[in-house]
Every structure is written in structure tokens, then in C-alpha cells.
Design a protein around this motif. Structure first.
Motif, PDB file in Angstrom:
ATOM      1  N   PHE A 160      46.271   2.181 -54.758  1.00  0.00           N
ATOM      2  CA  PHE A 160      47.267   1.121 -54.858  1.00  0.00           C
ATOM      3  C   PHE A 160      47.632   0.924 -56.325  1.00  0.00           C
ATOM      4  N   GLY A 161      48.884   0.480 -56.542  1.00  0.00           N
ATOM      5  CA  GLY A 161      49.308   0.134 -57.883  1.00  0.00           C
ATOM      6  C   GLY A 161      48.867  -1.268 -58.265  1.00  0.00           C
ATOM      7  N   THR A 162      49.518  -1.820 -59.274  1.00  0.00           N
ATOM      8  CA  THR A 162      49.122  -3.131 -59.778  1.00  0.00           C
ATOM      9  C   THR A 162      49.891  -4.274 -59.125  1.00  0.00           C
ATOM     10  N   GLU A 163      50.954  -3.966 -58.374  1.00  0.00           N
ATOM     11  CA  GLU A 163      51.759  -5.021 -57.760  1.00  0.00           C
ATOM     12  C   GLU A 163      51.754  -4.834 -56.240  1.00  0.00           C
ATOM     13  N   VAL A 164      50.836  -5.532 -55.580  1.00  0.00           N
ATOM     14  CA  VAL A 164      50.751  -5.536 -54.118  1.00  0.00           C
ATOM     15  C   VAL A 164      50.741  -6.999 -53.691  1.00  0.00           C
ATOM     16  N   ARG A 165      51.680  -7.380 -52.831  1.00  0.00           N
ATOM     17  CA  ARG A 165      51.783  -8.776 -52.412  1.00  0.00           C
ATOM     18  C   ARG A 165      51.749  -8.871 -50.888  1.00  0.00           C
TER      19      ARG A 165
ATOM     20  N   MET B  29      48.337   6.147 -49.631  1.00  0.00           N
ATOM     21  CA  MET B  29      48.488   5.779 -51.036  1.00  0.00           C
ATOM     22  C   MET B  29      49.749   4.939 -51.196  1.00  0.00           C
ATOM     23  N   VAL B  30      49.672   3.938 -52.086  1.00  0.00           N
ATOM     24  CA  VAL B  30      50.785   3.020 -52.337  1.00  0.00           C
ATOM     25  C   VAL B  30      51.078   3.033 -53.824  1.00  0.00           C
TER      26      VAL B  30
ATOM     27  N   ASP C 147      52.146  11.094 -53.425  1.00  0.00           N
ATOM     28  CA  ASP C 147      50.816  11.574 -53.064  1.00  0.00           C
ATOM     29  C   ASP C 147      49.998  11.748 -54.340  1.00  0.00           C
ATOM     30  N   GLY C 148      49.595  12.934 -54.685  1.00  0.00           N
ATOM     31  CA  GLY C 148      48.771  13.128 -55.879  1.00  0.00           C
ATOM     32  C   GLY C 148      49.518  13.750 -57.037  1.00  0.00           C
ATOM     33  N   THR C 149      50.845  13.759 -56.977  1.00  0.00           N
ATOM     34  CA  THR C 149      51.650  14.418 -58.012  1.00  0.00           C
ATOM     35  C   THR C 149      52.437  13.386 -58.811  1.00  0.00           C
TER      36      THR C 149
END
Length: 809
Positions: free
Chosen positions: A471-476, A490-491, A746-748
Motif C-alpha cells: 500500500f502507498g501512503t494515502e489510503v482512506r 497491491m495498491v 505490480d512490481g515494476t
């Protein structure tokens, strides 16, 4: 299609594509993605080259995805008239900029800001002195109530008074940026954004506040968006309407160096979804609906009772009001508003004012008026105080966001309909506010440590396949206890999970389920009941469907969405790094790097707190924080504090980047170059918001490495990769726009330069992706998504998600 039909068109398109992919021959029945191994960036270059051919119609990425062979594409374009690459409406050219007017505007804006800070400092100093003279706890509390209440009311009334004095009643008008008319506009806008009434979004008090500012709003209206409308006299909202969060209805438009004000009219019983844009001149009839991730462009009107969605919006059969109404009386609304106001005036404000008094009395130096602010004792006390407050914020804050909502969540049952503005509504709002605090997601995001944090909040993450960037830093979310994310998903960033539904009188919380092995791009609103299942790619700004068959093993792009390939050959080149011993080794290295980044930024944040503590205590200590001089010193400390914060984080970011520009990347997320990029994302930048609409923001962008032209008007743009971005003279960057020179699928990880030519305009909510080039004078319409690799011709007007040039009929 002019003189090119059938095989002739196929041969020309094949020739263009062969030049892009560097092949001698392209079979007309070869699939662009499955057979040729192309990807969206390659096909964007193909579309750009086709658009430069006068003998071919315009080709968009939607055409390419919908007809992924030369033969099918040629057939689909056969009915398009030649010259279709030209836009239906030419973009408006900006007026030549005036440097003198630009400088004068900045001077006046700084004067307004300085006067506001000095006034705030003087009021604070006199009020604090009066509170400090209180006798005992009861005396301090009662004086805190009086002073804090007066300060709160004054901060709310000031924007209202300034609006009526400086502007009067907003009318449909147009004026250039940097003009005196713009200074009045900016002053009102800045005061509105600083008003504490913004904290009452979702409360009937906020609706009353907008009415005091001139808005015509009926009874029973619920507004959940924190995007404050500025030209309030031009806003009309009928009874029983609901406006969901992240809706932008500003009642003004920034275009080609000018501000245009205009009406936004919503009838009774209207529903406006999440992450939407209502441009000026738009209207919705009684009972109309606008779905999530959608936009109404200027001049569009949704007829009464109709449902629209998409960007730009179009008719749909989807019903976005998914919770039945229940009785909700005017008395209930009034009681809720009064209770919230009393709670603020009698609890929160006295705690803040009295707490500040208690905190300052703990520092002996403040009672001595020693004036020795450089002494070792003074600095030691400031260091200990800042460290104690920062540690308490981290430890107690973590406990509060993970424990308090758990105690509240049993009072909300999934699927049960509750009336608005009661106990259960208060519980839902409290859970949402506490669990959406940014600090801990900012600290843990883009690392393995976000997974245990989200689990502690209440997320059901199934069996986690740890990637180090789940996950990134902005999940609400509306509630974290009704979120399920499948294994291997993955987000990227900017995910908003919409697991509460609202009507004009009721709400309901429901479980939102994101399937396994998904990848979610940036800025996605994912509603409960989203029709996506296993192994889906949800592209940036996609509108998640609520109808139709369950989408699996596909990608979705656009608003409204359409299917694209889930992945292509190029995206799998780093698959060997995502399994087995190699994954374990690289993931361990990434975890160590991310852990050092977290420690670094805790130290950076604390050091900033320490510096501001020294500055604030010095301002108070020099003259005891009393009298006119003491108040002016406190006000000056507010100004210096902002300037210091801006310079401090500029220096932090440039030090991390070693004062070198970023280089375009195509790499795995398990490579060190990406980890450095992640570290740069963690540098705090929300303080830059204070400079929106002023020349000073341009100064900060240049210090951060943006190649920025002269007199750029930035009303609230976010630039994620500063040194990969070039913006020309006299550009207009509207509120809530974003220039993002990277993607992570994904992973790229991929990043590339972005070039925005002179005089370009990004309208509200627009997003520009990496590898994009906008020609001089080009305009991107509201809420548009300009995809990676696109090339906009000079003077073009594009719009939509994904953005395309309008074709002639």
C-alpha cells in the motif's frame, strides 16, 4: 475516410506502427499487446504519430484498446471523416503576462498574510495573558471557554465579513490573475480555507455557514466534501441533496490566465458522488444523480430524475442512491448541530487553550522573562519539551487510532440503515476521522510496515503476500473494519474505500471487498459492491463499475471504464525478482532501507518541531508574551515559522537527492534506485498548500528542482517528481490538479520527464501522467486523465478520462 479506405488505411497504420515498434512488417491481424508485446506507452506514441498524419483520423488509446489489431482499428475508423484529428473547439490563448502586476500581486498577498498573522499574534497574546490570570483550575477553564469561544467565533466570522466587504455578492464575472480583483478573490478564498468551520463538514452548521456566505441552500442538505466553494452566491442547492466527499464545486474556474466565476445549480434530492467535479455553468435537476469518479463539464445539465456518470458525464442506468430514506426531522438536525457546537466550545477549545497554558507553565524560563534565548538552559528546555510532545503524539496517537475506534465499532452494524445526525452518525464520523489520520500512513506507507498498521486499524488483509509496497501512503476509508483486500493485491496511492452510503436522511456501512492478485493505480474511489474480482488491473483514476458481470483477469481504464489487457510482456521482465530466494533477499534489503527511512523522517519531523518550539518560546519569552510588542513578536514568529518550514523541507529533499535531478527509470521495486524515489515521496509537502495562488509557490517549486517558467499561476497543483517536470511561462494550474511523472504497476516502477508548454492550462482535478508533452497553449479539461506518453499539439483542447481530442461529427 477521404481517400484512404480498407487496405489503404491498414497499410498506412501498419507503417506508422512499424516505425514505433521498430519492425519491418506488422501483420494486420496481430494483436498489439498479446502478439507484438506492445504496452500502453508504446501505443500512446503510435496514437501521437497517427494524429500528425493529415490523411488519417485521430486515434485515441480507447480506440486502440477497443480494436487491438490494425485491421479492426482501420475498420473502426472507416466512418470517421478525414481531419478528425483537429479539435472541435480551439483552446483559448492566455493573455501576455505582466511581470509588474505579478510582483505587485505577490506584495499585496504577503501584506494580507502578515497583517493576519500579526493580528492573530496580538489577540493570542492578550487572550493568553488574561487566561493565565485565572484563579485555579476553574478560573483557567472558564476564561479558556470565553477566550477560546471568542477566538473561534472571530475566525469564523472574519471570512464572512471580508467576503461582504471586499466583494459583496459574487456574480458571474471574469478577471485576470495577478490583478487587484484577483487579490480580493484570493483574500476571501484564503480566509475561507483558514476558517475552523471547515472542521464541521458533514454537520448542519456547515450548511448554515455557507448560507451566511450567500449560498442558496435548501433544508436537509448534507455536504461531506471539504472542498470549500469560494463564490458562494453562485451556489444553489435544493432540499435533501447529498454531496459526497472529494467533490469539487468551487463556483470558479481558472483558465488561460483568467478567473471565471459561474453558477453551480443542484435541484432537490440530488446525489453527487465521491471524487467528482462540477464545473461552472453546470446544473442537475430534481432527483438527478452523478456517480463517483465523474465530472460535469461547463454547460452540461443533468435532467431531473436522470442518472449520469463518467468524465465527461453521460447517461447511465446505475442507481447510486443505495440506502433507503428514514425519518430525520429538522429538530434532530438542529439538536445535532447545537451539541457539536457546545462540545467544541465547552470541551475541545478549553482543552486546547488550557492545555497550552499548562504546557507553557512547565517551562520555568517562560516565567522569568530572561531574554537569554540562546542560553544552554533555554535550548535544553525547548529540546526536552519538543521531544516529550513529539513522543507523546506518536505513542498516544498510535494508541488512540487503533484502540478508540475499536471501542466504537460495535455500535455500527453492517447493512443496518441509520438516520443521519444522531448517535450512530457521530460514531461513524469519529471512526472515520480517527482512523484516517495521515501521520501513521505517511510513516508506514510504501513499506512492509503498512500491513501491520492497517491490520491494527481493522483491515482484513487475508493471507498477505508481502511485497514491501503493498500500500502507498494515502489510503482512506469510511470504516476500516469493513475492508477486505485479497491476497497478493497491491495498491499504489490515493485509494479511497467508499464503504458507507448516504441519502438525504440516512446512511449505512457495508463491506467493501477488493479481490486477490489485483493491482490498483492512483486516485481510485472503490465503492462497496464494486464489480471486480480476481486478478484485475485498475488503472489510475478509473471508475470502478457497480453493474454488469464480475470483471476478472482483465484491466480496467477510464471513466466510465472499459477493458484493457491485464499485463503485457514488458511488464513481466522483473518477475524473477518477485519469487523464491531472490525475493526474500531483496525484500529483506528493502525492509532495512525502509526502516532507516522511517527513522530518518521521525528525526526530521522532530527536528522541525524542535526548531518551531525554540522559535515560539523565544517569541513568548522575550517580552513575556504580553502587550502589543509580545503579540507582534508572536505574529512575526508565525510568519518566520512558515518561511522556516518551507526552507527546511526544501533543504531536506535536496539533501536526500544529493542536489541531483532524478533520472527516468524502468526498474523493479526491489532495486535501490526505486527505494531512493520512495524516500523522496516521504518528504512532507502539505505546508506548500499555504502558498496556493501566490507567486511564492513558484519560488518553492524552483528551489525543489522544477524547471518552471515565469508568472505561472498555481492554484493548488501537486508535482510528485519535481526534477522531472518542466512547465512553461504563463501556465495555469488549477486547484486539485496533479503532475505525476511515475507509475508503479505490480512490481515494476517507471518514470519519465513531463513537459508542459508555455500558456497551457490544467483545469480542476486534471492529472498528467509521465512521458507527456503538452504543446504551447494546450488546455486539459476538468477531471481529465492525460495518459502516459501522450503528446498534445499546441493550442489543443482535450478532455475526458482518458483524455482525447474531440472529433468532428
Amino acid at each position: 475516410m477521404g481517400g484512404n479506405h480498407g487496405a489503404g488505411t491498414e497499410s498506412v497504420l501498419a507503417e506508422v506502427l512499424a516505425g514505433v515498434v521498430r519492425r519491418e512488417h506488422i501483420p494486420v491481424d496481430s494483436h498489439f499487446f498479446d502478439d507484438l508485446g506492445a504496452n500502453s506507452l508504446v501505443m500512446a506514441h503510435f496514437c501521437a504519430r497517427v494524429r500528425k498524419r493529415p490523411d488519417l483520423p485521430s486515434v485515441s488509446m480507447k480506440d486502440v484498446y477497443g480494436h487491438p489489431t490494425i485491421r479492426r482499428l482501420a475498420a473502426a475508423l472507416a466512418e470517421t471523416p478525414a481531419g478528425g484529428a483537429t479539435v472541435a473547439v480551439a483552446a483559448e490563448r492566455p493573455e501576455p503576462g505582466s511581470t509588474a502586476r505579478y510582483v505587485l500581486c505577490g506584495t499585496l498577498q504577503f501584506t494580507v498574510f502578515a497583517v493576519y498573522c500579526l493580528l492573530a499574534g496580538t489577540v493570542t497574546a492578550r487572550g493568553y495573558a488574561w487566561v493565565s490570570a485565572g484563579d485555579g483550575v476553574a478560573g483557567v477553564y472558564s476564561r479558556s471557554v470565553v477566550f477560546g469561544g471568542a477566538l473561534f467565533i472571530g475566525a469564523c466570522v472574519l471570512p464572512v465579513g471580508a467576503k461582504w466587504v471586499l466583494v459583496g455578492r459574487w456574480r458571474k464575472a471574469e478577471f485576470p490573475v495577478w490583478s487587484l480583483a484577483y487579490v480580493r478573490f484570493w483574500t476571501v478564498k484564503a480566509l475561507l480555507h483558514a476558517s475552523p468551520m471547515v472542521l464541521f463538514v458533514g454537520n448542519p452548521l456547515y450548511v448554515l455557514y455557507l448560507r451566511a456566505l450567500g449560498a442558496r441552500i435548501g433544508g436537509g442538505v448534507t455536504i461531506l466534501s471539504r472542498s470549500v466553494p469560494v463564490c458562494t452566491d453562485l451556489l444553489t442547492v435544493g432540499a435533501g441533496t447529498v454531496i459526497r466527499k472529494d467533490c469539487h464545486f468551487l463556483c470558479y474556474q481558472a483558465l488561460a490566465g483568467r478567473i471565471r466565476t459561474g453558477p453551480v445549480t443542484l435541484g432537490s434530492g440530488v446525489h453527487v458522488g465521491e471524487q467528482t467535479v462540477l464545473d461552472i455553468g453546470t446544473s442537475m435537476g430534481d432527483g438527478a444523480q452523478l456517480g463517483h469518479s465523474s465530472a460535469l463539464y461547463g454547460g452540461l445539465a443533468v435532467p431531473a430524475g436522470q442518472r449520469w456518470h463518467g468524465s465527461p458525464a453521460q447517461p447511465t442506468d446505475v442507481d447510486y442512491v443505495r440506502v433507503p430514506p428514514v425519518p430525520c426531522s429538522t429538530a434532530r438536525r438542529a439538536a445535532y448541530a447545537l451539541a457539536a457546537l457546545l462540545q467544541t466550545l465547552l470541551l475541545y477549545i478549553p482543552l486546547a487553550v488550557g492545555g497550552a497554558h499548562l504546557l507553557l507553565t512547565l517551562v520555568p524560563a517562560l516565567g522569568t522573562a530572561s531574554r537569554e534565548v540562546s542560553s544552554a538552559r533555554f535550548l535544553t528546555e525547548a529540546l526536552v519539551l519538543s521531544l516529550a510532545v513529539f513522543a507523546a503524539y506518536v505513542v498516544l496517537g498510535l494508541a488512540a487510532v487503533t484502540l478508540v475506534p475499536r471501542l466504537l465499532t460495535p455500535f455500527l452494524r453492517p447493512g443496518r440503515v441509520y438516520p443521519l445526525y444522531g448517535f450512530h452518525y457521530s460514531v461513524q464520523r469519529a471512526i472515520a476521522r480517527l482512523t484516517n489520520i495521515r501521520f501513521f500512513k505517511w510513516l508506514c506507507g510504501d513499506s512492509s510496515y503498512i500491513v501491520p498498521y492497517l491490520r491494527a486499524l481493522g483491515y482484513d488483509l487475508s493471507r498477505v503476500e508481502q511485497t514491501g509496497s503493498n500500500f502507498g501512503t494515502e489510503v482512506r476509508h469510511e470504516t476500516p473494519y469493513l475492508v477486505t483486500v485479497g491476497s497478493g493485491t497491491m495498491v499504489a496511492d490515493g485509494l479511497s474505500i467508499v464503504n458507507a452510503d448516504f441519502s438525504g436522511t440516512s446512511f449505512r456501512v457495508s463491506r467493501a471487498v477488493i479481490g486477490p492478485r489485483n493491482f490498483l493505480g492512483n486516485h481510485i474511489a472503490y465503492p462497496a459492491g464494486g464489480r471486480t474480482g480476481d486478478n484485475c488491473l485498475l488503472a489510475t483514476k478509473v471508475m470502478v463499475p457497480l453493474d454488469g458481470e464480475l470483471r476478472e483477469n482483465v484491466g480496467l481504464l477510464g471513466s466510465p471504464c472499459f477493458e484493457i489487457p491485464r499485463s503485457v510482456e514488458r511488464d513481466s521482465r522483473f518477475d524473477h525478482l518477485r519469487e523464491g530466494d531472490e525475493l526474500r533477499r531483496r525484500l529483506a534489503a528493502k525492509n532495512r532501507y525502509n526502516l532507516r527511512s522511517m527513522g530518518l523522517f521521525l528525526f526530521v519531523r522532530w527536528l522541525h518541531w524542535f526548531a518551531l518550539t525554540v522559535l515560539g518560546l523565544a517569541a513568548v519569552d522575550l517580552y513575556g508574551g504580553e502587550g502589543t510588542v509580545g503579540g507582534l513578536l508572536i505574529g512575526a514568529a508565525l510568519i518566520v515559522g512558515l518561511v522556516f518550514t518551507l526552507g527546511y523541507y526544501v533543504l531536506v529533499e535536496r539533501l536526500i537527492g544529493r542536489f541531483r535531478p532524478l533520472r527516468p527509470q524502468l526498474c523493479s521495486i526491489y532495486e535501490r534506485d526505486f527505494w531512493l524515489h520512495e524516500r523522496l515521496w516521504k518528504v512532507p509537502d502539505r505546508h506548500i498548500v499555504a502558498l496556493n495562488g501566490t507567486p511564492f509557490k513558484n519560488v518553492v517549486w524552483r528551489l525543489l528542482g522544477v524547471r518552471l517558467g515565469r508568472r505561472v499561476f498555481d492554484d493548488g497543483c501537486v508535482i510528485t517528481e519535481r526534477t522531472l517536470t518542466a512547465i512553461g511561462d504563463d501556465c495555469t494550474l488549477a486547484a486539485h490538479t496533479k503532475v505525476q511523472a511515475h507509475s508503479q504497476e505490480d512490481g515494476t516502477f517507471k518514470s519519465e520527464h513531463i513537459t508542459i508548454g508555455a500558456g497551457c492550462t490544467l483545469q480542476v482535478g486534471a492529472l498528467v501522467h509521465y512521458g507527456v508533452a503538452m504543446g504551447d497553449g494546450a488546455v486539459l479539461a476538468p477531471d481529465s486523465f492525460l495518459m502516459k506518453g501522450e503528446e498534445m499539439p499546441p493550442g489543443a483542447l482535450w478532455g475526458g478520462n482518458p483524455a482525447v481530442a474531440p472529433r468532428h461529427a
